[in-house]
Design a protein around this motif. Sequence first.
Motif, PDB file in Angstrom:
ATOM      1  N   PRO A   1       0.818  -1.211   0.000  1.00 56.41           N
ATOM      2  CA  PRO A   1       0.000   0.000   0.000  1.00 56.41           C
ATOM      3  C   PRO A   1       0.853   1.261   0.000  1.00 56.41           C
ATOM      4  O   PRO A   1       2.024   1.257   0.375  1.00 56.41           O
ATOM      5  CB  PRO A   1      -0.817  -0.115   1.287  1.00 56.41           C
ATOM      6  N   ARG A   2       0.223   2.367  -0.416  1.00 58.04           N
ATOM      7  CA  ARG A   2       0.937   3.637  -0.568  1.00 58.04           C
ATOM      8  C   ARG A   2       1.633   4.100   0.712  1.00 58.04           C
ATOM      9  O   ARG A   2       2.777   4.599   0.642  1.00 58.04           O
ATOM     10  CB  ARG A   2      -0.051   4.712  -1.044  1.00 58.04           C
ATOM     11  N   PRO A   3       1.025   3.984   1.907  1.00 55.79           N
ATOM     12  CA  PRO A   3       1.738   4.449   3.094  1.00 55.79           C
ATOM     13  C   PRO A   3       3.082   3.772   3.323  1.00 55.79           C
ATOM     14  O   PRO A   3       3.990   4.379   3.891  1.00 55.79           O
ATOM     15  CB  PRO A   3       0.756   4.127   4.232  1.00 55.79           C
ATOM     16  N   VAL A   4       3.235   2.511   2.878  1.00 59.35           N
ATOM     17  CA  VAL A   4       4.525   1.838   3.029  1.00 59.35           C
ATOM     18  C   VAL A   4       5.600   2.562   2.234  1.00 59.35           C
ATOM     19  O   VAL A   4       6.721   2.788   2.705  1.00 59.35           O
ATOM     20  CB  VAL A   4       4.414   0.363   2.587  1.00 59.35           C
ATOM     21  N   TRP A   5       5.263   2.960   1.002  1.00 59.44           N
ATOM     22  CA  TRP A   5       6.231   3.672   0.162  1.00 59.44           C
ATOM     23  C   TRP A   5       6.519   5.072   0.700  1.00 59.44           C
ATOM     24  O   TRP A   5       7.663   5.553   0.632  1.00 59.44           O
ATOM     25  CB  TRP A   5       5.713   3.750  -1.273  1.00 59.44           C
ATOM     26  N   VAL A   6       5.501   5.727   1.245  1.00 57.29           N
ATOM     27  CA  VAL A   6       5.737   7.048   1.842  1.00 57.29           C
ATOM     28  C   VAL A   6       6.657   6.922   3.049  1.00 57.29           C
ATOM     29  O   VAL A   6       7.585   7.724   3.236  1.00 57.29           O
ATOM     30  CB  VAL A   6       4.401   7.705   2.235  1.00 57.29           C
ATOM     31  N   LEU A   7       6.409   5.904   3.878  1.00 51.81           N
ATOM     32  CA  LEU A   7       7.278   5.685   5.033  1.00 51.81           C
ATOM     33  C   LEU A   7       8.701   5.374   4.583  1.00 51.81           C
ATOM     34  O   LEU A   7       9.670   5.809   5.213  1.00 51.81           O
ATOM     35  CB  LEU A   7       6.738   4.541   5.893  1.00 51.81           C
ATOM     36  N   GLY A   8       8.836   4.641   3.482  1.00 52.27           N
ATOM     37  CA  GLY A   8      10.168   4.390   2.949  1.00 52.27           C
ATOM     38  C   GLY A   8      10.847   5.666   2.497  1.00 52.27           C
ATOM     39  O   GLY A   8      12.057   5.849   2.697  1.00 52.27           O
ATOM     40  N   ALA A   9      10.069   6.590   1.900  1.00 50.32           N
ATOM     41  CA  ALA A   9      10.632   7.875   1.475  1.00 50.32           C
ATOM     42  C   ALA A   9      11.053   8.716   2.682  1.00 50.32           C
ATOM     43  O   ALA A   9      12.119   9.357   2.675  1.00 50.32           O
ATOM     44  CB  ALA A   9       9.609   8.635   0.633  1.00 50.32           C
ATOM     45  N   VAL A  10      10.230   8.713   3.721  1.00 51.02           N
ATOM     46  CA  VAL A  10      10.586   9.433   4.945  1.00 51.02           C
ATOM     47  C   VAL A  10      11.862   8.841   5.541  1.00 51.02           C
ATOM     48  O   VAL A  10      12.779   9.569   5.951  1.00 51.02           O
ATOM     49  CB  VAL A  10       9.430   9.371   5.962  1.00 51.02           C
ATOM     50  N   ALA A  11      11.924   7.514   5.588  1.00 57.26           N
ATOM     51  CA  ALA A  11      13.110   6.851   6.124  1.00 57.26           C
ATOM     52  C   ALA A  11      14.354   7.218   5.318  1.00 57.26           C
ATOM     53  O   ALA A  11      15.438   7.420   5.876  1.00 57.26           O
ATOM     54  CB  ALA A  11      12.906   5.341   6.123  1.00 57.26           C
TER      55      ALA A  11
ATOM     56  N   THR B   1      11.185  -2.800   2.727  1.00 59.76           N
ATOM     57  CA  THR B   1      11.015  -1.548   1.973  1.00 59.76           C
ATOM     58  C   THR B   1      11.283  -0.345   2.863  1.00 59.76           C
ATOM     59  O   THR B   1      11.968   0.617   2.467  1.00 59.76           O
ATOM     60  CB  THR B   1       9.589  -1.471   1.404  1.00 59.76           C
ATOM     61  N   PHE B   2      10.749  -0.391   4.078  1.00 59.03           N
ATOM     62  CA  PHE B   2      10.985   0.687   5.040  1.00 59.03           C
ATOM     63  C   PHE B   2      12.473   0.787   5.370  1.00 59.03           C
ATOM     64  O   PHE B   2      13.072   1.873   5.333  1.00 59.03           O
ATOM     65  CB  PHE B   2      10.157   0.418   6.292  1.00 59.03           C
ATOM     66  N   GLN B   3      13.084  -0.376   5.684  1.00 59.80           N
ATOM     67  CA  GLN B   3      14.514  -0.383   5.980  1.00 59.80           C
ATOM     68  C   GLN B   3      15.330   0.020   4.757  1.00 59.80           C
ATOM     69  O   GLN B   3      16.392   0.639   4.881  1.00 59.80           O
ATOM     70  CB  GLN B   3      14.940  -1.774   6.464  1.00 59.80           C
TER      71      GLN B   3
END
Length: 406
Positions: A10-20, A139-141
Amino acid sequence: MPAAPAPSLPRPVWVLGAVAFVVALGFGVVVPAIVLFADSFGVGATAVGLAVSAFAFFRFVTGPLGGRLVTRFGERPVLVVGVLVVAVTTGAAGFAPSFAVFIALRAVGGVGSAAFTIAAVTLLLRVAPEHARARATATFQGGFLLGGMVGPAFGGLLTDVAVWLPFLVYAASLVVAALVAQLGLPSPPPAEPVAREAVPLPERLRATRRLLGHPVLAVALVANLGVGWMLFGVRNSLVTLYVVDIGGTATVAGVVLLLGAVAQGLTLRFAGGLADTRGRRPALLLGSWVAAGFVGLLAVPATGVPGLVVAAVAMAGFGVGAAFLASAPGALVADVGRTGGRVAALQMASDLGAVVGPLAAGALVDVSGYPLAFAVSACVVAVAGVAALRMPETAPSVPVRRTDDA
């Protein structure tokens, strides 16, 4: 039975990855400067370790508060405020007039970092599909690692220009990260009433014993403690000093850290996929023992060019093992039932390692030298592999039913 098709994230996973990514970019920039700025006050290796540990210690002790804030206000507000707290304190730390002020600013930054991390991981595990939890975690990491690939090299260059400059760059990157989170993550749901009933101390102790005795959660905590000890602790506090002491420069130290980040980043996707399709247990076994073996290389005495080559190979190999250790523990917690308390406990285990690791390893350097410090660190990382030998498998795609929740 063939594995189910991998669901899209989902999109929030990719946004969290961008923030990370943005957070890690700035953190990578400041890593070489933290230890060298602390060392400029004329303190020993143990005190330099304190510059790293103070940040992690206050992350550790305020972890439960972060969990309660997420429950009360939602993930996004806590994440944004936490990042901004770290931005302000980091920018000010670059101009600290004394070692005590520098440590105090690092400590306050740790409070904001705890809030950010717990909010981000809580949201990540809530929105990640069941059959892609390790992949979502990877993805987040991966966002952290992609930022970490660029950050350390720039950090060494900026530190050679002015030791305070990386602190300002990090603060600016955190402001960008807060803006990305505010615009890209979903608004929090309406806050639910929070029960104010006090939990008696004996019941809290019983709950802690149940958590530590859980056959899966205990392994996740041990693995995250090892990650905190080496990846967030010793790697950030001693490796730079070690490289400089054996004949390198701050720029060379940044390149050595960069190699580790590149290796981890290139392995993360494979590591997350293996943990989802083959199981959490193989991922933990492979990750912990590979990481421990390469950290052990740093215990071999060497100086000059040979020592720098060994350091580069060791950090690259450690990065490969760390990719598996970064993917599996969060997925384990989600497998057996994600709660705010368990997410906080997982993060606190990593923070505890990041607190104790630099102090213990720094003390060993002051007493005996680098080889013993790195040998002990390798043993700490290897413990997760030993613990995982008896762990039941929990991955939904593996035909072994998960353990009952405790």
